[in-house]
Design a protein around this motif. Structure first.
Motif, PDB file in Angstrom:
ATOM      1  N   UNK A 190       0.903  -1.200  -0.218  1.00  0.00           N
ATOM      2  CA  UNK A 190      -0.104   0.054   0.103  1.00  0.00           C
ATOM      3  C   UNK A 190       0.888   1.224  -0.020  1.00  0.00           C
ATOM      4  N   UNK A 191       2.039   1.350   0.652  1.00  0.00           N
ATOM      5  CA  UNK A 191       2.832   2.447   0.639  1.00  0.00           C
ATOM      6  C   UNK A 191       3.438   2.646  -0.797  1.00  0.00           C
ATOM      7  N   UNK A 192       3.859   1.519  -1.371  1.00  0.00           N
ATOM      8  CA  UNK A 192       4.259   1.707  -2.876  1.00  0.00           C
ATOM      9  C   UNK A 192       3.319   2.173  -3.658  1.00  0.00           C
ATOM     10  N   UNK A 193       2.077   2.095  -3.584  1.00  0.00           N
ATOM     11  CA  UNK A 193       1.075   2.351  -4.368  1.00  0.00           C
ATOM     12  C   UNK A 193       0.533   3.789  -3.971  1.00  0.00           C
ATOM     13  N   UNK A 194       0.824   4.384  -2.890  1.00  0.00           N
ATOM     14  CA  UNK A 194       0.486   5.709  -2.581  1.00  0.00           C
ATOM     15  C   UNK A 194       1.366   6.469  -3.143  1.00  0.00           C
ATOM     16  N   UNK A 195       2.555   6.089  -3.579  1.00  0.00           N
ATOM     17  CA  UNK A 195       3.638   6.972  -4.175  1.00  0.00           C
ATOM     18  C   UNK A 195       3.111   7.634  -5.474  1.00  0.00           C
ATOM     19  N   UNK A 196       3.322   8.842  -5.677  1.00  0.00           N
ATOM     20  CA  UNK A 196       2.708   9.742  -6.917  1.00  0.00           C
ATOM     21  C   UNK A 196       3.595   8.966  -8.261  1.00  0.00           C
ATOM     22  N   UNK A 197       4.723   8.809  -8.124  1.00  0.00           N
ATOM     23  CA  UNK A 197       5.598   8.210  -9.274  1.00  0.00           C
ATOM     24  C   UNK A 197       5.134   6.939  -9.337  1.00  0.00           C
ATOM     25  N   UNK A 198       4.776   6.301 -10.475  1.00  0.00           N
ATOM     26  CA  UNK A 198       4.469   4.896 -10.514  1.00  0.00           C
ATOM     27  C   UNK A 198       5.797   4.024 -10.733  1.00  0.00           C
ATOM     28  N   UNK A 199       5.665   2.780 -10.015  1.00  0.00           N
ATOM     29  CA  UNK A 199       6.702   1.746 -10.105  1.00  0.00           C
ATOM     30  C   UNK A 199       7.207   1.511 -11.530  1.00  0.00           C
ATOM     31  N   UNK A 200       8.247   1.170 -11.857  1.00  0.00           N
ATOM     32  CA  UNK A 200       8.821   0.932 -12.949  1.00  0.00           C
ATOM     33  C   UNK A 200       8.175  -0.193 -13.680  1.00  0.00           C
ATOM     34  N   UNK A 201       7.412   0.267 -15.035  1.00  0.00           N
ATOM     35  CA  UNK A 201       6.997  -0.950 -15.572  1.00  0.00           C
ATOM     36  C   UNK A 201       7.466  -1.955 -16.221  1.00  0.00           C
ATOM     37  N   UNK A 202       7.130  -3.301 -16.042  1.00  0.00           N
ATOM     38  CA  UNK A 202       7.920  -4.452 -16.346  1.00  0.00           C
ATOM     39  C   UNK A 202       7.881  -4.897 -17.803  1.00  0.00           C
ATOM     40  N   UNK A 203       6.719  -4.625 -18.454  1.00  0.00           N
ATOM     41  CA  UNK A 203       6.711  -4.952 -19.763  1.00  0.00           C
ATOM     42  C   UNK A 203       5.708  -4.451 -20.388  1.00  0.00           C
ATOM     43  N   UNK A 204       5.473  -4.616 -21.794  1.00  0.00           N
ATOM     44  CA  UNK A 204       4.196  -4.152 -22.474  1.00  0.00           C
ATOM     45  C   UNK A 204       2.796  -4.546 -22.328  1.00  0.00           C
ATOM     46  N   UNK A 205       2.932  -6.009 -21.678  1.00  0.00           N
ATOM     47  CA  UNK A 205       1.600  -6.570 -21.575  1.00  0.00           C
ATOM     48  C   UNK A 205       1.102  -6.458 -20.282  1.00  0.00           C
ATOM     49  N   UNK A 206       1.829  -5.887 -19.276  1.00  0.00           N
ATOM     50  CA  UNK A 206       1.328  -5.643 -18.007  1.00  0.00           C
ATOM     51  C   UNK A 206       0.783  -4.222 -17.929  1.00  0.00           C
ATOM     52  N   UNK A 207      -0.520  -4.124 -17.178  1.00  0.00           N
ATOM     53  CA  UNK A 207      -0.929  -2.919 -16.964  1.00  0.00           C
ATOM     54  C   UNK A 207      -1.682  -2.856 -15.412  1.00  0.00           C
ATOM     55  N   UNK A 208      -1.579  -1.767 -14.659  1.00  0.00           N
ATOM     56  CA  UNK A 208      -2.222  -1.858 -13.320  1.00  0.00           C
ATOM     57  C   UNK A 208      -3.719  -2.315 -13.513  1.00  0.00           C
ATOM     58  N   UNK A 209      -3.952  -2.886 -12.287  1.00  0.00           N
ATOM     59  CA  UNK A 209      -5.304  -3.831 -12.229  1.00  0.00           C
ATOM     60  C   UNK A 209      -6.457  -2.625 -11.868  1.00  0.00           C
ATOM     61  N   UNK A 210      -7.458  -2.640 -12.272  1.00  0.00           N
ATOM     62  CA  UNK A 210      -8.478  -1.750 -12.102  1.00  0.00           C
ATOM     63  C   UNK A 210      -8.482  -1.415 -10.359  1.00  0.00           C
ATOM     64  N   UNK A 211      -8.659  -2.421  -9.575  1.00  0.00           N
ATOM     65  CA  UNK A 211      -8.697  -1.886  -8.182  1.00  0.00           C
ATOM     66  C   UNK A 211      -7.267  -0.999  -7.848  1.00  0.00           C
ATOM     67  N   UNK A 212      -6.345  -1.126  -8.259  1.00  0.00           N
ATOM     68  CA  UNK A 212      -5.116  -0.348  -8.352  1.00  0.00           C
ATOM     69  C   UNK A 212      -5.594   0.951  -8.704  1.00  0.00           C
ATOM     70  N   UNK A 213      -6.017   1.093  -9.892  1.00  0.00           N
ATOM     71  CA  UNK A 213      -6.310   2.516 -10.513  1.00  0.00           C
ATOM     72  C   UNK A 213      -7.535   3.193  -9.821  1.00  0.00           C
ATOM     73  N   UNK A 214      -8.418   2.717  -9.180  1.00  0.00           N
ATOM     74  CA  UNK A 214      -9.396   3.168  -8.536  1.00  0.00           C
ATOM     75  C   UNK A 214      -8.871   3.820  -7.246  1.00  0.00           C
TER      76      UNK A 214
END
Length: 449
Positions: A190-214
């Protein structure tokens, strides 16, 4: 109102904010050899990555935005005109709104120019369009607005010369802590996800889950509302009331955030959908690669038929290339990855040979690892490919350390065995690679025991 807005744009720090944002961000994206320059997850590779990397760089942009807004937020108090403006008929909220709009507009324009620079390159290259980037853009823009609102509010609340630099340092330190914690898997998710800067993307096929985005949406809305209330507050009670939106944002976000970082992302099903030519398949994202892979892929499957229980498909993996997932692997598929340095810029017979490495298996060690054990695995994988091709060519001497001192005796020992024994050794070595157990070079040299 328009004339006041233009005056605020001209006489405040607002015009310098987008310049600072673009100077820092474009300098890193264009000239730095950072992770955003590589492979299918590059900044200018897809619509999604063109939006996600600017969010990643908010760790550097947000301190600039918050610090600049704080300078403007304490303007009236530092100039000693608070009582004078309080006696005028123009509402304080209207003056604050004009200032906030001017600074927010400038910061958002700078951020959108950065995004547009990446998206423009994606469009020029004909990159795959999906709608997965929309919410990421909304969150990025809202992060900028939240930084402006929070900086203005805290600058008005604490009109001291030390306030802007302290806020900038705290924003930078907090952002880096969240990103580093997310990349290293330490600290609460939760502490990681509260950061304003997104964590480094791992690949082109992964995207944040709807729960994370909401969850992030509610958190950023809470920060924005708190900043606005601080900017408009005229009493101690109103200033304390500004904490409520932050608490509400956390109350919504924390239950939505996954407990483990492995659940933060979901797969972009549209980009990962397979496009096939017979038994050879690539993802829709890399559909233009199919014409290059189809022929060598079919030829590699034909040669692998010499082994018992051979694979029947060549399929592009959606796992990031640098991810090392040690066995067991699916024996029915030859997994390929466009970002694999062993496949890049290869076609025809050279691509066939690369696909036959390890008898159509993925290496057990990560691409960047070294050491004797990994060198032995690389040597075994080379010999296995040469046996399937039917002739031996020593590996390149440019590799450091060179593999030929290991491949030459292994090839000689393998070819000295009866044909049935050669096939048995190859099958056993392939099984060792599929399960990431044993020493495939020893198996090729001495047989499976």
């Amino acid at each position: 109102m328009r004339s006041v807005f233009r005056i605020e744009l001209r006489r405040t720090i607002a015009p310098w904010v987008p310049i600072a944002i673009l100077a820092v961000s474009l300098g890193l994206l264009v000239f730095s050899r950072g992770p955003w320059n590589y492979d299918s997850a590059a900044w200018n590779a897809t619509w999604l990555t063109a939006v996600r990397w600017p969010r990643y760089l908010l760790v550097l942009m947000w301190p600039i935005i918050v610090g600049a807004a704080a300078i403007q937020g304490m303007r009236d108090a530092r100039a000693g005109v608070g009582e004078l403006f309080g006696s005028t008929p123009r509402p304080a909220g209207q003056r604050a709104a004009t200032l906030g709009l001017a600074l927010g507009f400038a910061a958002v324009v700078g951020y959108l120019v950065l995004v547009a620079a990446g998206v423009g390159q994606v469009i020029a290259k004909g990159g795959l369009f999906t709608t997965a980037w929309v919410m990421q853009l909304v969150l990025g823009v809202l992060s900028v607005i939240a930084g402006v609102a929070l900086g203005l509010g805290l600058g008005r609340l604490l009109p001291y010369p030390i306030t802007p630099p302290v806020l900038a340092v705290l924003a930078l330190a907090g952002g880096f802590y969240a990103q580093v914690s997310g990349m290293n898997g330490v600290g609460p998710n939760a502490m990681v996800l509260l950061g304003v800067g997104q964590v480094q993307p791992h690949g082109p096929f992964d995207l944040p889950s709807p729960a994370v985005e909401l969850g992030q949406l509610s958190w950023l809305l809470g920060l924005t509302a708190a900043g606005i209330l601080l900017l408009l507050a005229s009493s101690t009670r109103a200033k304390v009331f500004a904490l409520l939106p932050v608490a509400a944002g956390l109350a919504v976000a924390l239950p939505l955030f996954p407990a483990w970082s492995t659940d933060n992302d979901v797969q972009d099903k549209m980009a990962a959908a397979l496009v096939c030519d017979g038994p050879v398949c690539v993802t829709r994202l890399h559909e233009d690669w199919l014409s290059t892979v189809a022929g060598p892929g079919k030829e590699s499957l034909r040669r692998l038929e010499k082994l018992p229980h051979p694979p029947t498909r060549v399929e592009e993996s959606t796992e990031p290339f640098r991810t090392n997932r040690a066995g067991p692997r699916d024996p029915s598929r030859v997994l390929i990855n466009q970002d694999d340095y062993a496949l890049q810029d290869k076609s025809g017979s050279s691509l066939t040979l690369a696909l036959l490495s390890g008898a159509g298996t993925s290496p057990c060690h990560a691409a960047s690892y070294g050491g004797e054990q990994n060198d032995r695995e690389d040597a075994a994988r080379w010999v296995m490919a040469q046996w399937l091709v039917g002739s031996y060519t020593p590996p390149s001497s440019r590799r450091q350390p060179p593999l030929q001192p290991q491949t030459d005796p292994a090839w000689a020992a393998l070819k000295a065995a009866p044909e049935a024994e050669q096939t048995a050794r190859m099958a056993a070595a392939r099984q060792a690679e599929l399960t990431c157990t044993g020493d495939p070079l020893k198996i090729l040299t001495e047989g499976a025991r």
